[in-house]
Every structure is written in structure tokens, then in C-alpha cells.
Scaffold this active site. Sequence first.
Site, PDB file in Angstrom:
ATOM      1  N   THR A   1     -11.535   9.137 -60.042  1.00 56.51           N
ATOM      2  CA  THR A   1     -12.700   8.959 -60.905  1.00 56.51           C
ATOM      3  C   THR A   1     -12.384   7.885 -61.940  1.00 56.51           C
ATOM      4  O   THR A   1     -11.283   7.851 -62.496  1.00 56.51           O
ATOM      5  CB  THR A   1     -13.089  10.260 -61.613  1.00 56.51           C
ATOM      6  OG1 THR A   1     -12.051  10.666 -62.506  1.00 56.51           O
ATOM      7  CG2 THR A   1     -13.334  11.373 -60.601  1.00 56.51           C
TER       8      THR A   1
ATOM      9  N   GLY B   1      -8.444  17.959 -65.971  1.00 51.60           N
ATOM     10  CA  GLY B   1      -8.712  18.999 -66.943  1.00 51.60           C
ATOM     11  C   GLY B   1     -10.036  19.686 -66.700  1.00 51.60           C
ATOM     12  O   GLY B   1     -10.690  19.497 -65.666  1.00 51.60           O
TER      13      GLY B   1
ATOM     14  N   GLY C   1     -12.896  19.168 -68.010  1.00 50.26           N
ATOM     15  CA  GLY C   1     -14.016  18.241 -67.854  1.00 50.26           C
ATOM     16  C   GLY C   1     -14.139  17.729 -66.433  1.00 50.26           C
ATOM     17  O   GLY C   1     -15.239  17.633 -65.879  1.00 50.26           O
ATOM     18  N   THR C   2     -13.014  17.408 -65.825  1.00 50.63           N
ATOM     19  CA  THR C   2     -13.007  16.971 -64.429  1.00 50.63           C
ATOM     20  C   THR C   2     -13.516  18.070 -63.511  1.00 50.63           C
ATOM     21  O   THR C   2     -14.331  17.835 -62.612  1.00 50.63           O
ATOM     22  CB  THR C   2     -11.587  16.552 -64.010  1.00 50.63           C
ATOM     23  OG1 THR C   2     -11.149  15.469 -64.823  1.00 50.63           O
ATOM     24  CG2 THR C   2     -11.549  16.136 -62.551  1.00 50.63           C
TER      25      THR C   2
ATOM     26  N   HIS D   1     -15.473  20.606 -64.318  1.00 52.18           N
ATOM     27  CA  HIS D   1     -16.899  20.821 -64.570  1.00 52.18           C
ATOM     28  C   HIS D   1     -17.743  19.797 -63.814  1.00 52.18           C
ATOM     29  O   HIS D   1     -18.720  20.145 -63.149  1.00 52.18           O
ATOM     30  CB  HIS D   1     -17.166  20.715 -66.069  1.00 52.18           C
ATOM     31  CG  HIS D   1     -18.609  20.861 -66.434  1.00 52.18           C
ATOM     32  ND1 HIS D   1     -19.237  22.083 -66.538  1.00 52.18           N
ATOM     33  CD2 HIS D   1     -19.557  19.934 -66.720  1.00 52.18           C
ATOM     34  CE1 HIS D   1     -20.499  21.908 -66.875  1.00 52.18           C
ATOM     35  NE2 HIS D   1     -20.717  20.613 -66.984  1.00 52.18           N
TER      36      HIS D   1
ATOM     37  N   THR E   1      -5.553  19.190 -70.687  1.00 55.99           N
ATOM     38  CA  THR E   1      -4.937  19.678 -71.923  1.00 55.99           C
ATOM     39  C   THR E   1      -4.905  21.199 -71.965  1.00 55.99           C
ATOM     40  O   THR E   1      -3.854  21.805 -72.149  1.00 55.99           O
ATOM     41  CB  THR E   1      -5.696  19.136 -73.152  1.00 55.99           C
ATOM     42  OG1 THR E   1      -5.702  17.709 -73.104  1.00 55.99           O
ATOM     43  CG2 THR E   1      -5.036  19.587 -74.443  1.00 55.99           C
TER      44      THR E   1
ATOM     45  N   ASP F   1     -18.008  39.935 -60.826  1.00 51.91           N
ATOM     46  CA  ASP F   1     -18.817  41.082 -61.242  1.00 51.91           C
ATOM     47  C   ASP F   1     -20.302  40.771 -61.352  1.00 51.91           C
ATOM     48  O   ASP F   1     -21.106  41.646 -61.660  1.00 51.91           O
ATOM     49  CB  ASP F   1     -18.305  41.657 -62.563  1.00 51.91           C
ATOM     50  CG  ASP F   1     -18.317  40.644 -63.700  1.00 51.91           C
ATOM     51  OD1 ASP F   1     -18.808  39.504 -63.485  1.00 51.91           O
ATOM     52  OD2 ASP F   1     -17.845  40.984 -64.802  1.00 51.91           O
TER      53      ASP F   1
ATOM     54  N   GLU G   1     -17.788  20.369 -72.274  1.00 52.88           N
ATOM     55  CA  GLU G   1     -18.600  19.165 -72.211  1.00 52.88           C
ATOM     56  C   GLU G   1     -19.905  19.405 -72.978  1.00 52.88           C
ATOM     57  O   GLU G   1     -20.598  20.394 -72.706  1.00 52.88           O
ATOM     58  CB  GLU G   1     -18.900  18.781 -70.763  1.00 52.88           C
ATOM     59  CG  GLU G   1     -17.651  18.557 -69.917  1.00 52.88           C
ATOM     60  CD  GLU G   1     -16.806  17.410 -70.431  1.00 52.88           C
ATOM     61  OE1 GLU G   1     -17.329  16.282 -70.547  1.00 52.88           O
ATOM     62  OE2 GLU G   1     -15.616  17.643 -70.742  1.00 52.88           O
TER      63      GLU G   1
END
Length: 317
Positions: free
Chosen positions: A41, A66, A68-69, A71, A93, A215, A273
Amino acid sequence: MRWEKAMLVYNRKAGKEKAGQLGEAVEALAGEVGELTLAQTVEPGDGEKICRERGGDYDLLLLLGGDGTVHECINGAAAAARAPEIAVLPGGTCNDFARTLQLPMQVGRAAEEVLAGRVLDTDVGTINGRIFTNFVGIGLITETSENIDSEQKERMGKLSYFLSTLRTLRQAEPFGFRLTHDEGVVDSEAVMILAANGRSLGTAKLPFAGDGLHDGMLDVLIVREAGLSLAWQVLNGGDLTDYRESGGVIEYIRTSSLRIETDEPKRIDSDGEVYLQTPAEISVLPAKLRFFYGPEAAGLLSDEPADSGSGPGLFGS
């Protein structure tokens, strides 16, 4: 040979210890994959586009980066014509979703766990048409994310979240809201609302019982104006025992869906994000995607059905 085709999507800029992560992953996986494709990316949105357009062509999708990646890529994978099995390789992180999956925090070891084959159908959440894996929040949690200094994050890692929380607590202001959930409506003020699918936030373990990913429910915390010290505890994994009988300092709800309306539009943090705002329609997509889990998740791999009831609740063991 376990997989004929796999794609590893990686963010070269994720986390403070980048060198060698990609090599560790490839070395661990190469002998078990007939064709291993690497996709890097470069710009925001690349991961989502790659996984949406190409994810269905592979048996295995590996995400190195991380939260963000993860997500970004999950929003693409969930929309792919055929969702592949997904492995998260923690290269960021905090790596909160990888922690929820009980994976090792070293990329090479996490890749080895993929070879162990612990894969399960897993709940994800949806908010205003977007997918999240770990949490969504408004108020203090969003402001904490927005107050993180990117250069400080690069130098100091998860300590930067601690410092951002300190700064944000001093500035927190309550907001009016209306929250509609499975069993009723809450009209009140709060400094933070958090809806969690996962069990880790800023590397700290969230104070909910169970694993949360099987659940069909979300765990919702409403932290009121009087609860700034509690908000600090929640965001930093502290002991919440003293707040069991706090008389409204917090409210805890388990629900499969909720709607949040606020007096004024509030920005939303989704897996770290910040790009959405209220009003928010939030719900669970049960067993939506298949993820690989770490060795500590062995108990989840039995044939016992998932408990979708109220369970022991917030302070269960």
C-alpha cells in the site's frame, strides 16, 4: 502444500520496527504457499481497493501492518466476491485486533501461527455502511486519537497514546446524546461512548467478559461527565472494581445493534481511524469473516456453541 495462492498486503510505513518484518513473514510462509503475491500500500485507500478487487482470487489473505491497515483491508475483503481466510500479522504500534485474536506480537511468530491453522468464523461490526473489527467510539476516545502526534508516535510507540490521553483528559467536555439499543433508549450526557467487538484498546485489555468475537453482541460503555477518572482507567487497562456500584458514573449495555444521535455532529473513531461522524447506525455481522487465531485461543476451537446471552457481564471473570 496448504494454500495454492495467497496475497500478503503490507504497509511499509506501519509501526516503529519495520525492518525485516516482511522478510520474516515471507520466510515463514513461503514453504506452505504455491504462489505468494506481495502487494504494497502506498496511498490511503490502497489496501481497501486491493482487497476488494483481488481478495477473492486468493485462498489466504495476509495483512501486515497496524490497526489502520487492518481496518482498511477488511473493508475491502468484506466486499470481495469471495472472502478468503484472513491472517493479521502485527506490524503496527498497538496492534489491538491482533491482540484480540491472541496472536504473538512478533511478525515471524504470528506467521508461524497461521501455519498452525487455528481459523474461526468471526464477528465484525458495521457502522454507517463501513466495517470495523475492534471498536467504534465518540467523545474522549476520538479526541485521544486526534491528539496523537504522528512524529511522537513514530518515536515512542504506544507511549504516545498514554501522553495523548493525558492531554485529552484535561480538555474533555460532555456532550448530549440519545442512544437506542435492543432493549431501550438512553438520553443523557457523556464524555465518551465506546462500542467494542474486540478486547484490546491502546494495547490495554478492555474490561469485558468473554472473547467478544463469537457472541453476536457489542459491549457498550457510556462514561459520564463525573467519570473522567474511570475513562482514564478504561483507556489504560486499570482495575474497575471500585466502579461497580458507582450509581451512574458508567452505564454498560450489551446489544446487537444501536443508534447514536448527538446534539451536534461528533466525529467517530473506528479502529483508530477518524473519518465518520454521528448520527451512527451500528450493528454486528455475526461470523462474517474467517480469521486466524493464536495458540491461547485453543479453547475457542471446540464444538461448543458460542454464548450469545448476557453472560457474566462487564465484571465477569
